[in-house]
Design an enzyme around this catalytic site. Sequence first.
Site, PDB file in Angstrom:
ATOM      1  N   THR A  64       5.893 -29.569  22.884  1.00 50.74           N
ATOM      2  CA  THR A  64       4.684 -30.141  23.484  1.00 50.74           C
ATOM      3  C   THR A  64       4.413 -31.542  22.929  1.00 50.74           C
ATOM      4  O   THR A  64       4.090 -32.462  23.673  1.00 50.74           O
ATOM      5  CB  THR A  64       3.472 -29.224  23.189  1.00 50.74           C
ATOM      6  OG1 THR A  64       3.809 -27.895  23.600  1.00 50.74           O
ATOM      7  CG2 THR A  64       2.233 -29.690  23.932  1.00 50.74           C
ATOM      8  N   ARG A 107      10.842 -34.774  26.974  1.00 51.23           N
ATOM      9  CA  ARG A 107       9.645 -35.294  26.298  1.00 51.23           C
ATOM     10  C   ARG A 107      10.008 -36.320  25.232  1.00 51.23           C
ATOM     11  O   ARG A 107       9.280 -37.305  25.025  1.00 51.23           O
ATOM     12  CB  ARG A 107       8.813 -34.139  25.730  1.00 51.23           C
ATOM     13  CG  ARG A 107       8.007 -33.435  26.831  1.00 51.23           C
ATOM     14  CD  ARG A 107       7.365 -32.175  26.364  1.00 51.23           C
ATOM     15  NE  ARG A 107       6.402 -31.658  27.342  1.00 51.23           N
ATOM     16  CZ  ARG A 107       5.951 -30.408  27.334  1.00 51.23           C
ATOM     17  NH1 ARG A 107       6.357 -29.559  26.402  1.00 51.23           N
ATOM     18  NH2 ARG A 107       5.094 -30.009  28.239  1.00 51.23           N
ATOM     19  N   HIS A 134       5.528 -30.699  32.800  1.00 48.48           N
ATOM     20  CA  HIS A 134       5.058 -29.328  32.592  1.00 48.48           C
ATOM     21  C   HIS A 134       6.182 -28.385  32.954  1.00 48.48           C
ATOM     22  O   HIS A 134       6.912 -28.617  33.910  1.00 48.48           O
ATOM     23  CB  HIS A 134       3.858 -29.022  33.501  1.00 48.48           C
ATOM     24  CG  HIS A 134       3.597 -27.541  33.653  1.00 48.48           C
ATOM     25  ND1 HIS A 134       2.873 -26.829  32.738  1.00 48.48           N
ATOM     26  CD2 HIS A 134       4.012 -26.660  34.595  1.00 48.48           C
ATOM     27  CE1 HIS A 134       2.836 -25.549  33.122  1.00 48.48           C
ATOM     28  NE2 HIS A 134       3.515 -25.420  34.248  1.00 48.48           N
TER      29      HIS A 134
HETATM   30  P1  ATP Z   1       2.676 -27.456  29.665  1.00 48.36           P
HETATM   31  O1  ATP Z   1       1.893 -26.176  29.896  1.00 48.36           O
HETATM   32  O2  ATP Z   1       1.994 -28.671  30.280  1.00 48.36           O
HETATM   33  O3  ATP Z   1       4.107 -27.331  30.086  1.00 48.36           O
HETATM   34  P2  ATP Z   1       3.059 -26.740  26.920  1.00 48.36           P
HETATM   35  O4  ATP Z   1       3.282 -25.367  27.447  1.00 48.36           O
HETATM   36  O5  ATP Z   1       4.130 -27.364  26.089  1.00 48.36           O
HETATM   37  O6  ATP Z   1       2.727 -27.753  28.110  1.00 48.36           O
HETATM   38  P3  ATP Z   1       0.358 -25.978  26.281  1.00 48.36           P
HETATM   39  O7  ATP Z   1       0.005 -25.404  24.968  1.00 48.36           O
HETATM   40  O8  ATP Z   1       0.463 -25.064  27.474  1.00 48.36           O
HETATM   41  O9  ATP Z   1       1.713 -26.806  26.101  1.00 48.36           O
HETATM   42  O10 ATP Z   1      -0.685 -27.133  26.593  1.00 48.36           O
HETATM   43  C1  ATP Z   1      -0.873 -27.616  27.922  1.00 48.36           C
HETATM   44  C2  ATP Z   1      -0.999 -29.118  27.884  1.00 48.36           C
HETATM   45  O11 ATP Z   1      -2.222 -29.454  27.243  1.00 48.36           O
HETATM   46  C3  ATP Z   1       0.058 -29.862  27.077  1.00 48.36           C
HETATM   47  O12 ATP Z   1       1.264 -30.060  27.760  1.00 48.36           O
HETATM   48  C4  ATP Z   1      -0.653 -31.178  26.806  1.00 48.36           C
HETATM   49  O13 ATP Z   1      -0.627 -32.008  27.976  1.00 48.36           O
HETATM   50  C5  ATP Z   1      -2.072 -30.699  26.545  1.00 48.36           C
HETATM   51  N1  ATP Z   1      -2.292 -30.468  25.123  1.00 48.36           N
HETATM   52  C6  ATP Z   1      -1.858 -29.420  24.387  1.00 48.36           C
HETATM   53  N2  ATP Z   1      -2.225 -29.538  23.099  1.00 48.36           N
HETATM   54  C7  ATP Z   1      -2.918 -30.702  23.016  1.00 48.36           C
HETATM   55  C8  ATP Z   1      -3.576 -31.398  21.966  1.00 48.36           C
HETATM   56  N3  ATP Z   1      -3.594 -30.912  20.723  1.00 48.36           N
HETATM   57  N4  ATP Z   1      -4.192 -32.577  22.260  1.00 48.36           N
HETATM   58  C9  ATP Z   1      -4.171 -33.075  23.523  1.00 48.36           C
HETATM   59  N5  ATP Z   1      -3.586 -32.458  24.561  1.00 48.36           N
HETATM   60  C10 ATP Z   1      -2.953 -31.304  24.318  1.00 48.36           C
HETATM   61 MG    MG Z   2       1.954 -24.393  28.809  1.00 51.60          MG
END
Ligand code: ATP
Ligand code: MG
Length: 138
Positions: free
Chosen positions: A92, A103, A116
């Site tokens: 992420t 990424r 995503h």
């Molecule tokens: P995605 O679901 O977008 O594929 P991911 O599964 O790697 O990403 P998630 O934990 O599902 O990560 O978080 C969804 C999205 O929220 C992240 O891709 C990022 O855009 C945002 N996000 C997550 N953590 C943070 C953070 N600490 N600060 C800012 N934005 C964040």
């Molecule tokens: Mg996710």
Amino acid sequence: MTSITLMMIKPDAVENGYIGKIIEKVTSSGFKIRALKLTQLSKQDAERFYHVHKERSFYPELVNFMSRSPIVAAVLEKKNAVNDFRNLIGSTNPLEADEGTIRKLYATSIGENAVHGSDSDKNAEIEASFHFSGREQF
Ligand code: ATP
Ligand code: MG
């Protein structure tokens, strides 16, 4: 047996001109495109799509970011699609992403992280239907 995952090329990567490079990396890594479009999420769409994160401090920022400009949505098919795609996109936080991942190559920050990928087969099906009608999936 193949399965599907839902990709979004996020607003930062579209704004920065990386649509072509990302699609090339995805297809050359063995994913078949089953559906594809340029679209834009409304604020309400983004709230719905990232509903599971609604209690998180970054949720308002995430909703604003995801709805600020167009995205590319795609349904991708491959054996082990969900996990293989998450490996291809990397962590992420792009600072923690492995060399060569999407990424690492194209993301700006943990919030604006270029792509995503679905996190389970069940969510891949839900997210594919979120973006595409049956007639738009091949
Ligand atoms: P995605 O679901 O977008 O594929 P991911 O599964 O790697 O990403 P998630 O934990 O599902 O990560 O978080 C969804 C999205 O929220 C992240 O891709 C990022 O855009 C945002 N996000 C997550 N953590 C943070 C953070 N600490 N600060 C800012 N934005 C964040
Ligand atoms: Mg996710």
